[in-house]
Design a protein around this motif. Structure first.
Motif, short mmCIF file in Angstrom:
data_model
loop_
_atom_site.label_atom_id
_atom_site.label_comp_id
_atom_site.label_asym_id
_atom_site.label_seq_id
_atom_site.Cartn_x
_atom_site.Cartn_y
_atom_site.Cartn_z
N HIS A 26 0.86 -1.18 0.00
CA HIS A 26 0.00 0.00 0.00
C HIS A 26 0.90 1.23 0.00
O HIS A 26 1.86 1.31 0.78
CB HIS A 26 -0.90 0.02 1.24
N LEU A 27 0.61 2.17 -0.86
CA LEU A 27 1.45 3.35 -1.01
C LEU A 27 1.65 4.09 0.30
O LEU A 27 2.79 4.40 0.69
CB LEU A 27 0.87 4.30 -2.07
N SER A 28 0.58 4.36 1.02
CA SER A 28 0.69 5.13 2.27
C SER A 28 1.51 4.38 3.32
O SER A 28 2.33 4.97 4.02
CB SER A 28 -0.68 5.50 2.82
N THR A 29 1.31 3.06 3.41
CA THR A 29 2.07 2.26 4.37
C THR A 29 3.55 2.25 4.01
O THR A 29 4.41 2.40 4.87
CB THR A 29 1.53 0.82 4.41
N PHE A 30 3.83 2.09 2.73
CA PHE A 30 5.22 2.08 2.27
C PHE A 30 5.92 3.40 2.60
O PHE A 30 7.02 3.41 3.17
CB PHE A 30 5.28 1.81 0.76
N ILE A 31 5.28 4.50 2.25
CA ILE A 31 5.89 5.82 2.48
C ILE A 31 6.08 6.06 3.98
O ILE A 31 7.13 6.52 4.41
CB ILE A 31 5.06 6.94 1.82
N HIS A 38 13.86 5.87 8.14
CA HIS A 38 14.90 6.88 7.93
C HIS A 38 15.17 7.66 9.22
O HIS A 38 16.33 7.88 9.60
CB HIS A 38 14.47 7.84 6.81
N ILE A 39 14.11 8.07 9.90
CA ILE A 39 14.25 8.82 11.15
C ILE A 39 14.94 7.96 12.20
O ILE A 39 15.86 8.42 12.90
CB ILE A 39 12.88 9.32 11.64
N GLN A 40 14.54 6.70 12.32
CA GLN A 40 15.16 5.80 13.30
C GLN A 40 16.63 5.58 12.99
O GLN A 40 17.47 5.57 13.91
CB GLN A 40 14.41 4.47 13.35
#
Length: 74
Positions: A26-31, A38-40
């Motif tokens: 799912h696009l939203s889940t992937f993003i 990235h933050i982690q």
């Protein structure tokens, strides 16, 4: 739930959509997952640098050769 909009050029949007479809995500889940990861990773890297700074500043480490000399004296 909050909605965040991002603006992408056509090429970037196409690359992301193709990847998501190929992986059946799912696009939203992937993003979301990519952004959180990235933050982690950045936080982990900052903690690593901070820890290494303190370790190098206060280290009482000795080389392997020095350790072997100490062990052979006993």
């Amino acid at each position: 739930m909050e909605i965040i909009n991002i603006h992408l050029n056509e090429e970037d949007a196409s690359v992301i959509k193709e990847y998501v479809e190929a992986k059946q995500l799912h696009l939203s889940t992937f993003i979301r997952d990519v952004m959180i990861e990235h933050i982690q990773n950045e936080r982990d890297l900052n903690r690593y640098h901070e820890t290494m700074y303190h370790h190098q500043k206060e280290s009482k480490a000795i080389s392997f050769e020095e350790m072997m000399k100490e062990l052979n004296r006993e």
